[in-house]
Design a protein around this motif. Structure first.
Motif, PDB file in Angstrom:
ATOM      1  N   GLU A 199       0.851  -1.189   0.000  1.00  0.00           N
ATOM      2  CA  GLU A 199       0.000   0.000   0.000  1.00  0.00           C
ATOM      3  C   GLU A 199       0.890   1.243   0.000  1.00  0.00           C
ATOM      4  O   GLU A 199       1.394   1.666   1.041  1.00  0.00           O
ATOM      5  CB  GLU A 199      -0.928   0.009   1.219  1.00  0.00           C
ATOM      6  N   PRO A 200       1.121   1.829  -1.185  1.00  0.00           N
ATOM      7  CA  PRO A 200       2.035   2.985  -1.272  1.00  0.00           C
ATOM      8  C   PRO A 200       1.485   4.205  -0.561  1.00  0.00           C
ATOM      9  O   PRO A 200       0.294   4.516  -0.634  1.00  0.00           O
ATOM     10  CB  PRO A 200       2.143   3.219  -2.784  1.00  0.00           C
ATOM     11  N   ALA A 201       2.376   4.905   0.143  1.00  0.00           N
ATOM     12  CA  ALA A 201       1.985   6.134   0.840  1.00  0.00           C
ATOM     13  C   ALA A 201       2.868   7.302   0.444  1.00  0.00           C
ATOM     14  O   ALA A 201       2.520   8.451   0.693  1.00  0.00           O
ATOM     15  CB  ALA A 201       2.072   5.926   2.353  1.00  0.00           C
ATOM     16  N   ASP A 202       4.007   7.007  -0.192  1.00  0.00           N
ATOM     17  CA  ASP A 202       4.954   8.071  -0.561  1.00  0.00           C
ATOM     18  C   ASP A 202       5.124   8.066  -2.074  1.00  0.00           C
ATOM     19  O   ASP A 202       4.196   8.375  -2.813  1.00  0.00           O
ATOM     20  CB  ASP A 202       6.276   7.842   0.162  1.00  0.00           C
ATOM     21  N   THR A 203       6.308   7.692  -2.556  1.00  0.00           N
ATOM     22  CA  THR A 203       6.595   7.750  -3.984  1.00  0.00           C
ATOM     23  C   THR A 203       5.615   6.928  -4.808  1.00  0.00           C
ATOM     24  O   THR A 203       5.208   7.333  -5.901  1.00  0.00           O
ATOM     25  CB  THR A 203       8.033   7.269  -4.247  1.00  0.00           C
ATOM     26  N   GLY A 204       5.237   5.761  -4.313  1.00  0.00           N
ATOM     27  CA  GLY A 204       4.305   4.921  -5.059  1.00  0.00           C
ATOM     28  C   GLY A 204       2.984   5.608  -5.338  1.00  0.00           C
ATOM     29  O   GLY A 204       2.367   5.398  -6.394  1.00  0.00           O
ATOM     30  N   ALA A 205       2.546   6.457  -4.417  1.00  0.00           N
ATOM     31  CA  ALA A 205       1.287   7.180  -4.598  1.00  0.00           C
ATOM     32  C   ALA A 205       1.449   8.366  -5.538  1.00  0.00           C
ATOM     33  O   ALA A 205       0.449   8.925  -6.007  1.00  0.00           O
ATOM     34  CB  ALA A 205       0.764   7.656  -3.244  1.00  0.00           C
ATOM     35  N   TRP A 206       2.694   8.766  -5.838  1.00  0.00           N
ATOM     36  CA  TRP A 206       2.937   9.887  -6.739  1.00  0.00           C
ATOM     37  C   TRP A 206       3.075   9.433  -8.191  1.00  0.00           C
ATOM     38  O   TRP A 206       3.179  10.261  -9.090  1.00  0.00           O
ATOM     39  CB  TRP A 206       4.214  10.625  -6.332  1.00  0.00           C
ATOM     40  N   ILE A 207       3.118   8.119  -8.428  1.00  0.00           N
ATOM     41  CA  ILE A 207       3.327   7.562  -9.768  1.00  0.00           C
ATOM     42  C   ILE A 207       1.991   7.355 -10.463  1.00  0.00           C
ATOM     43  O   ILE A 207       1.028   6.862  -9.858  1.00  0.00           O
ATOM     44  CB  ILE A 207       4.100   6.235  -9.686  1.00  0.00           C
ATOM     45  N   ALA A 208       1.919   7.725 -11.745  1.00  0.00           N
ATOM     46  CA  ALA A 208       0.686   7.557 -12.515  1.00  0.00           C
ATOM     47  C   ALA A 208       1.031   7.158 -13.950  1.00  0.00           C
ATOM     48  O   ALA A 208       2.123   7.442 -14.459  1.00  0.00           O
ATOM     49  CB  ALA A 208      -0.141   8.839 -12.507  1.00  0.00           C
ATOM     50  N   PHE A 209       0.070   6.485 -14.605  1.00  0.00           N
ATOM     51  CA  PHE A 209       0.204   6.050 -15.992  1.00  0.00           C
ATOM     52  C   PHE A 209      -0.893   6.706 -16.824  1.00  0.00           C
ATOM     53  O   PHE A 209      -1.883   7.220 -16.293  1.00  0.00           O
ATOM     54  CB  PHE A 209       0.083   4.521 -16.093  1.00  0.00           C
TER      55      PHE A 209
END
Length: 317
Positions: A93-103
């Motif tokens: 469950e991303p809370a930092d960088t993972g949540a800032w990534i989009a496709f």
């Protein structure tokens, strides 16, 4: 080092499919692979991006399908993490960088940025998939490690995303819970700063009669992420047989990070001690038996020995 470009939006048409020759099949995984988008003749081991808070960064990954059938892949962003023993992993469950990534994707027939992308890669084809990293306003300076995760055919693969936000960064670590047992030195490293650290470890141990262990600093095969704690061990096969020692670990890393920890340990050859104790107990036990035999009272049935009757009779008159 490759860098990400600054963009304002992510066009849907940026997804491209490139025909490719059959690649070597990875053992047991169906052959598909996920790598950073081409960034030179030798490629890149990971994606590196650097941007101020409030900026949008763009880069891409490649999904290669060398098989003879179409491959459906699910892509998403994730936060990087360390396992307990220091290996690289990702958080579910991303809370930092993972949540800032989009496709690039579609919602209700409209182009939009999506957190999860599902695409089908034709046989013997490589798909170039762009993505963006939106650095939020107020993001703290330092490293924000993340990853692009791909799931297909029952297997998961990931490409690391090394994101750095410029500004004052803190490089700091501590060495904690040092213990010595079973021929190994166990300890914990904690990254208390804001940058990814590659620690260097030196080990020293001093006994009653001098130094018994002195290992020069060496680089540990781990990348310690900010805020993470890992537990490692150091082998010590030729430890003293009989001694009292103090073991000290010193760890350093780039940026001036420095930490140390120590523990005391006693080395006693318990097998020899037990054998010696058993021998002493046996000897003491034998002495007690001899003393008891020497102090045994007279035998009443042995009154026919010479002189015994005369002495007893005289004492009774």
């Amino acid at each position: 080092m490759p860098y990400a470009r600054h963009v304002l939006c992510l066009p849907l048409a940026a997804l491209s499919l490139l025909a490719t020759a059959p690649a070597t099949t990875a053992a047991g995984d169906g052959g598909w692979s996920l790598t950073p988008a081409t960034g030179g003749a030798d490629g890149r081991p990971y994606v590196y991006a650097e941007g101020e808070p409030g900026t949008v960064l763009q880069d891409g990954v490649s999904v290669r399908n060398p098989g003879g059938k179409p491959l459906t892949v699910r892509l998403s962003g994730a936060d990087a993490d360390n396992t307990r023993d220091g290996r690289f992993t990702v958080r579910t469950e991303p809370a930092d960088t993972g949540a800032w990534i989009a496709f690039a994707g579609t919602t209700g027939g409209h182009r939009t940025a999506v957190r999860t992308l599902s695409l089908t890669v034709p046989a013997r084809t490589r798909a170039e998939v762009p993505f963006t990293v939106t650095v939020p306003v107020g993001a703290a300076p330092g490293d924000h490690p993340g990853a692009i995760v791909a799931v297909a055919g029952g297997r998961t693969s990931a490409v690391r995303v090394q994101l750095r936000v410029p500004g004052p960064a803190l490089s700091a670590l501590t060495v904690e819970h040092v213990t010595v047992r079973g021929g190994r030195i166990a300890y914990e490293l904690v990254n208390r700063g804001t940058t990814v650290l590659t620690p260097r470890l030196a080990v020293r141990a001093d006994g009653l009669f001098g130094r018994v262990l002195d290992r020069a600093p060496r680089t540990l095969p781990v990348e310690l992420l900010p805020g993470r704690r890992i537990r490692l061990t150091e082998p010590w096969p030729h430890r003293p047989a009989l001694d009292a020692v103090e073991v000290r670990l010193t760890v350093t890393a780039a940026g001036g990070a420095h930490g140390s920890g120590a523990a005391s340990a006693w080395f006693v050859p318990w097998g020899t001690v037990a054998g010696t104790a058993a021998g002493l107990l046996t000897a003491v036990g034998a002495g007690v038996v001899v003393r008891r035999r020497r102090r045994r009272p007279p035998d009443p049935g042995a009154d026919d020995r010479p002189g015994r009757d005369v002495e007893l009779t005289g004492a009774m008159t």
